[in-house]
Design a protein around this motif. Sequence first.
Motif, short mmCIF file in Angstrom:
data_model
loop_
_atom_site.label_atom_id
_atom_site.label_comp_id
_atom_site.label_asym_id
_atom_site.label_seq_id
_atom_site.Cartn_x
_atom_site.Cartn_y
_atom_site.Cartn_z
N LYS A 21 0.76 -1.12 -0.03
CA LYS A 21 0.02 0.17 0.18
C LYS A 21 0.87 1.21 0.03
O LYS A 21 1.96 1.25 0.75
N TYR A 38 -2.20 -2.28 -8.23
CA TYR A 38 -2.25 -3.37 -7.61
C TYR A 38 -2.43 -4.73 -8.44
O TYR A 38 -2.99 -4.98 -9.51
N VAL A 79 -6.18 2.05 -6.42
CA VAL A 79 -5.00 1.49 -7.11
C VAL A 79 -5.53 1.48 -8.73
O VAL A 79 -4.86 0.54 -9.33
#
Length: 468
Positions: free
Chosen positions: A243, A263, A285
């Motif tokens: 993250k 992601y 993302v």
Amino acid sequence: MTPITAAALEEPVERLAQKLQRERPRMLGLLADNGPDWLIADLAAERAGIPLVPLPAFFTRQQGAHVVALTGMDALIADSPQAALALGFRQGGDWFVRDAGPVALPAGTAKITFTSGTTGTPKGVCLGAGQQQALAEALVAATGKLALARHLCLLPLAVLLENVAGARAALLAGAACLLAPLKEVGVGGATEFDPVACLTALERAQAHSAILLPQMLLALTLALEAGAPRPAQLRFAAVGGAKVSPALIERARAAGLPAYEGYGLSECASVVALNLPGADKPGSVGKPLAHARVKIAPDGEIAVAGSVFLGYLGDPEKVAQWIGTGDLGRLDAEGFLHIDGRRKHLLITSFGRNVAPEWPEAELTAGGALAQAAVFGEARARLCAVVVPRRPQASDAEIDAEVRRANARLPDYAQVAFWVRAAAPFSTADGSATPNGRVRRDAVWSRYGERLESRYASLSGAPAHAVL
């Protein structure tokens, strides 16, 4: 630094593929630094129909031996005879060999990628050529308008994210893939990174694109803010692996790095969703790429369908159409995917608030003073953290100020009430971090849990930090 195109690879790939077809090893390992030979071996094995197992150089000898035994690897292409011998191979002509029996594989397996996950024993993800090609095609379509003609590989090619989403996508797009030993681009092992060397390499390569891990993005941002020259030609820096704080994305862009968070997971050949210029929302993302379908289960878990893996090595269970990722998230009204953290890491405070620890951890490390953080607080009224300062000589006051700045960006239930200083950085060597920098919380808790429990017991009236 060597620029490589698909056309330049054709002849050496075909030559090696023919050798492999003649010799027919059952399972081919690949242990080498970044360079043209790595890509040649990768593409030749696929062309010859020989399953390939990339071995990351940052794996410990025990992890490497585990992979060799588990896969029944009987051939190895390696740039270090010593490393090959240490894994039980012997010289056997054009590559190294060992005696091994066959293992059962899902039909169509072209590559087995190993990730260290949350334990020290790597897990094998079996991918077909089709899954890798589908992702590369989706990335080429998504980034086509950016005219990315020169991609510099900064991550080890043994990492699926660089191998497929970086090199393979660049070659498919007709771009030049720029390759150099990892040391030349500032990367050493799983945790060493020289941001100035990396910036120099990006500029020397005149790179249009690169892939970064979050800790690399922070280090590059700090170097630019300190006066390092900006890589003028860089148009797109994809960031993934863990993250990323929206504050860090904004800070990196202000410093001159065109950073865009994405992601993915190995079970989907790496990238699932990606922010792009013109389709960008920091804090998310990005939108799912064309090869993947995403939905959110009732419990908040992200599920993905489309180009998914064939199965885990040694696991006969059939892969479902939709696979659970283990990540919690949501899709907003515009179709952007937001990641809240790992389902198994979810903390439920004594006030009943759900907190994914990756969220406060990303904020703690966004400012630059803290290199790593692990947040805890299950069934507690307040959260706590084990932190690693970027400068070992950082004072308690500096660390405390950084924690307070991070807390100012968080709601009260996600703020860190107190912290302890780690005795050493979290690393793969001691089992407290994965190669992409993710914290192994169980390992950190085993080292610091007793002291954290003690701090909780004395929280009333105690100072906001403790030093270990």
